[in-house]
Design a protein around this motif. Structure first.
Motif, short mmCIF file in Angstrom:
data_model
loop_
_atom_site.label_atom_id
_atom_site.label_comp_id
_atom_site.label_asym_id
_atom_site.label_seq_id
_atom_site.Cartn_x
_atom_site.Cartn_y
_atom_site.Cartn_z
N PHE A 45 4.04 23.05 -4.85
CA PHE A 45 4.31 23.81 -5.89
C PHE A 45 3.70 24.64 -6.42
O PHE A 45 4.12 26.09 -6.90
CB PHE A 45 5.18 22.79 -6.87
CG PHE A 45 5.97 21.85 -6.40
CD1 PHE A 45 7.32 22.19 -5.55
CD2 PHE A 45 5.84 20.49 -6.17
CE1 PHE A 45 8.16 21.19 -5.11
CE2 PHE A 45 6.56 19.51 -5.53
CZ PHE A 45 7.77 20.10 -4.94
N ALA A 46 2.27 24.37 -6.39
CA ALA A 46 1.32 25.48 -6.61
C ALA A 46 1.20 26.53 -5.55
O ALA A 46 0.92 27.58 -6.02
CB ALA A 46 -0.30 24.67 -6.77
N PRO A 82 15.21 17.43 -5.33
CA PRO A 82 16.28 18.27 -5.44
C PRO A 82 16.10 19.09 -3.72
O PRO A 82 15.12 19.19 -3.33
CB PRO A 82 16.25 19.21 -6.83
CG PRO A 82 15.09 18.50 -7.59
CD PRO A 82 14.49 17.68 -6.57
N LEU A 83 17.45 19.49 -3.45
CA LEU A 83 17.54 20.52 -2.39
C LEU A 83 16.41 21.70 -2.53
O LEU A 83 15.98 21.73 -1.52
CB LEU A 83 18.91 20.85 -2.37
CG LEU A 83 19.36 21.95 -1.26
CD1 LEU A 83 19.18 21.54 0.16
CD2 LEU A 83 20.51 22.83 -1.40
N THR A 84 16.43 22.41 -3.51
CA THR A 84 15.65 23.45 -3.56
C THR A 84 13.97 23.04 -3.41
O THR A 84 13.33 23.71 -2.82
CB THR A 84 15.80 24.25 -5.04
OG1 THR A 84 16.84 24.46 -5.12
CG2 THR A 84 14.65 25.40 -5.05
N ALA A 85 13.61 21.92 -4.25
CA ALA A 85 12.30 21.40 -3.79
C ALA A 85 11.89 21.02 -2.60
O ALA A 85 10.86 21.50 -1.89
CB ALA A 85 12.19 20.08 -4.62
N ASN A 86 12.97 20.59 -1.80
CA ASN A 86 12.61 20.20 -0.26
C ASN A 86 12.65 21.57 0.43
O ASN A 86 11.87 21.56 1.41
CB ASN A 86 13.62 19.36 0.17
CG ASN A 86 13.28 18.00 -0.10
OD1 ASN A 86 12.00 17.45 -0.07
ND2 ASN A 86 14.19 17.25 -0.68
N ILE A 87 13.49 22.65 0.39
CA ILE A 87 13.42 23.79 0.91
C ILE A 87 11.91 24.41 0.73
O ILE A 87 11.20 24.84 1.93
CB ILE A 87 14.56 24.61 0.46
CG1 ILE A 87 15.75 24.05 1.16
CG2 ILE A 87 14.38 25.91 1.28
CD1 ILE A 87 17.17 24.81 0.84
N VAL A 88 11.52 23.99 -0.49
CA VAL A 88 10.21 24.84 -0.87
C VAL A 88 9.02 24.14 0.13
O VAL A 88 8.20 24.80 0.64
CB VAL A 88 9.81 24.83 -2.32
CG1 VAL A 88 8.51 24.99 -2.56
CG2 VAL A 88 10.78 25.79 -2.98
N THR A 89 9.10 22.89 -0.01
CA THR A 89 8.25 21.94 0.82
C THR A 89 8.14 22.38 2.40
O THR A 89 7.19 22.57 2.89
CB THR A 89 8.69 20.56 0.67
OG1 THR A 89 8.33 20.19 -0.87
CG2 THR A 89 7.48 19.96 1.49
N MET A 90 9.53 22.68 3.05
CA MET A 90 9.64 23.05 4.40
C MET A 90 8.86 24.27 4.46
O MET A 90 8.08 24.61 5.47
CB MET A 90 10.92 23.08 4.78
CG MET A 90 11.23 23.39 6.13
SD MET A 90 10.30 22.35 7.46
CE MET A 90 11.53 21.05 7.20
N SER A 91 9.26 25.27 3.45
CA SER A 91 8.51 26.52 3.74
C SER A 91 7.05 26.39 3.75
O SER A 91 6.07 27.09 4.54
CB SER A 91 9.04 27.57 2.44
OG SER A 91 8.46 29.02 2.68
N VAL A 92 6.38 25.72 2.78
CA VAL A 92 5.11 25.56 2.54
C VAL A 92 4.38 24.99 3.73
O VAL A 92 3.16 25.28 4.12
CB VAL A 92 5.00 24.90 1.29
CG1 VAL A 92 3.21 24.34 1.15
CG2 VAL A 92 5.25 25.71 -0.24
N PHE A 93 4.96 24.18 4.38
CA PHE A 93 4.59 23.31 5.83
C PHE A 93 4.14 24.56 6.52
O PHE A 93 3.17 24.42 7.34
CB PHE A 93 5.28 22.32 6.23
CG PHE A 93 5.07 20.95 5.80
CD1 PHE A 93 4.00 20.22 6.14
CD2 PHE A 93 6.17 20.26 5.20
CE1 PHE A 93 3.78 18.96 5.63
CE2 PHE A 93 6.03 18.72 4.75
CZ PHE A 93 4.63 18.46 4.95
N GLY A 94 5.10 25.33 6.74
CA GLY A 94 4.93 26.43 7.79
C GLY A 94 3.75 27.34 7.31
O GLY A 94 2.91 27.79 8.29
N ALA A 95 3.66 27.71 5.93
CA ALA A 95 2.71 28.50 5.40
C ALA A 95 1.34 27.88 5.65
O ALA A 95 0.31 28.56 6.20
CB ALA A 95 2.83 28.74 4.08
#
Length: 468
Positions: free
Chosen positions: A203-204, A357-370
């Motif tokens: 989230f940071a 929440p759904l949004t938090a997990n989508i954020v996490t998936m995106s961050v893994f790629g980053a």
């Protein structure tokens, strides 16, 4: 004489456009997503996390810019890793970037729906998110100059709105609110609070995620070797100031815990100061949408260029490398990423795992790629310094090798922490990577026949010269 048969993008972007794209790609991260970090670490713990990640991004951008100016290519990190490590390195960087940029927009689209729901409670946020996709995919197809000019306009408005937010809530600012229960477990540097600091990393990262996407506009930039360094450095400095300002002001105006699991923390923070019927609140909701739109629109531009570049090089089906005959935009790539994003919006059962929440997990998936992309990009920088010392580098990473080493080590730590605290999401990330690798493994003929990308030709020449 130029080869007009090759898929090509139009060169029309100025340095100001690039700054607008770089900031715009990220600025929605100031409006939502980051506050989930408070639920993990508390305000003070998350402040520590954000400082560490700000250091990572600052050193990363100062280093990454060397690659961007030396190899201005629509594939961005894919191109750098391909040049440094060959096709397999290109696949890893390219697919990681693709996951980052394809999964970030649905999270932003859901936040757009949440902001609109504040004004129109009867409006289904998911339907609003789909509507956002339709509108901004069409705008990106319309033309890159139109798209980039719009991006610059909404980015400037979003920055102004964040400054207005800080000013309007400042009468309610009380540092005691920010520090109240500011550590996970309510004590400093216990196993619980330290664990929260590491758990809050995704989230940071969301504060700064996708700034590197401006590299994917390099083929469309005028004089990229001069304009990209200026745009990137100005962008990271802008974003660091906005990230800390927004977070501290939002957390100091009331009960921050009420903001830690929602998609619209800024309107709710302002509501605590000015009241529900204030015109300031309605202004924040409407103008605040520009911040979300800036990132949403910009990341659509970014994922489409990544899909285009991977397809042109033979890593994805060739249809996605087709450019619109009149608009000169990668229309099929834009549509393909949108289809995946819309599917993610409605994938509650698949992606709403781990109690978040759904949004938090989508954020996490995106961050893994980053994070995977950041690691291989810094590895590419070190490799190219050794393998191609004569490569034209109009901009060189300052304090080399210290800055890229800091970025690489902090990214590795972030990846390890994310895996530990998000094991189920990491499993899904690995599954997506496995599917991508199977396609890569059994489609060598696509790369053998990819004649439309100068990157392939350059890399092949370099490989032959090293072998000799």
């Amino acid at each position: 004489m130029s080869d007009t048969s090759k898929p090509a993008l139009k060169k029309s972007l100025s340095g100001l456009h690039l700054w607008g794209i770089a900031v715009g790609l990220v600025i929605s991260g100031e409006y939502f997503g980051w506050s989930y970090g408070w639920a993990q670490a508390g305000t003070l713990g998350f402040l520590v996390t954000t400082i560490l990640i700000a250091v990572m991004y600052t050193t990363f951008i100062f280093s990454f810019t060397e690659l961007t100016t030396a190899i201005p290519h629509a594939g961005g990190p894919f191109a750098y890793a391909y040049r440094a490590f060959g096709p397999l390195g290109g696949f890893v960087a390219g697919f990681a970037t693709l996951i980052e940029f394809v999964f970030a927009p649905p999270a932003i689209a859901l936040a757009i729906g949440a902001y609109l729901n504040v004004q129109f409670p009867a409006l289904d946020p998911k339907l609003a998110a789909v509507g956002a996709y339709v509108v901004f995919m069409a705008l990106n197809i319309a033309g890159v100059t139109i798209a980039a000019s719009f991006e610059l306009f909404v980015t400037v408005l979003a920055i102004i709105e964040l400054l207005v937010f800080m000013g309007v809530v400042s009468p309610g600012f009380d540092w005691a609110n920010f520090v109240a229960k500011g550590w996970a477990g309510e004590e400093v540097f216990t196993s619980t609070s330290i664990g929260g600091i590491f758990a809050a990393i995704p989230f940071a990262i969301w504060f700064f995620l996708a700034i590197e996407g401006a590299a994917m506009a390099a083929e469309e930039a005028k004089d990229p070797k001069r304009t990209i360094p200026r745009a990137y450095i100005a962008a990271i400095l802008t974003l660091v100031v906005l990230a800390f300002g927004t977070m501290i002001f939002a957390g100091a105006v009331g009960d921050w815990s009420a903001l830690s699991n929602i998609n619209d923390p800024l309107p709710q923070a302002m509501k605590a100061v000015v009241g529900e019927s204030s015109g300031w609140l309605h202004m924040l909701v409407w103008i605040g949408l520009f911040g979300l739109i800036a990132s949403f629109h910009g990341i659509i531009m970014g994922y489409s260029r990544q899909i285009f570049a991977l397809s042109r090089a033979g890593f994805l089906p060739p249809v996605f490398a087709k450019v619109h005959e009149k608009r000169k935009t990668p229309h099929w790539a834009i549509i393909a990423g949108g289809v995946v994003g819309i599917a993610a919006i409605f994938s509650d059962e698949l992606i709403s795992i781990g109690g978040l929440p759904l949004t938090a997990n989508i954020v996490t998936m995106s961050v893994f790629g980053a994070i995977v992309m950041y690691i291989i990009s810094m590895a590419s920088l070190f490799r190219l310094r050794q393998s191609e010392p004569a490569l034209d580098r109009p901009y060189k990473a300052p304090f080399f090798p210290v800055f890229p080493a800091i970025a690489l080590v902090t990214a590795l730590i972030a990846l390890a922490a994310m895996i530990y605290y998000n094991l189920m999401m990491f499993g899904l990330f690995v599954a997506l990577f496995a599917i991508g690798f199977l396609f890569y493994r059994f489609t060598a003929d696509l790369r053998d026949g990819a004649e439309g990308d100068d990157l392939l030709e350059i890399a092949q020449v370099e490989a032959r010269s090293m072998a000799d």
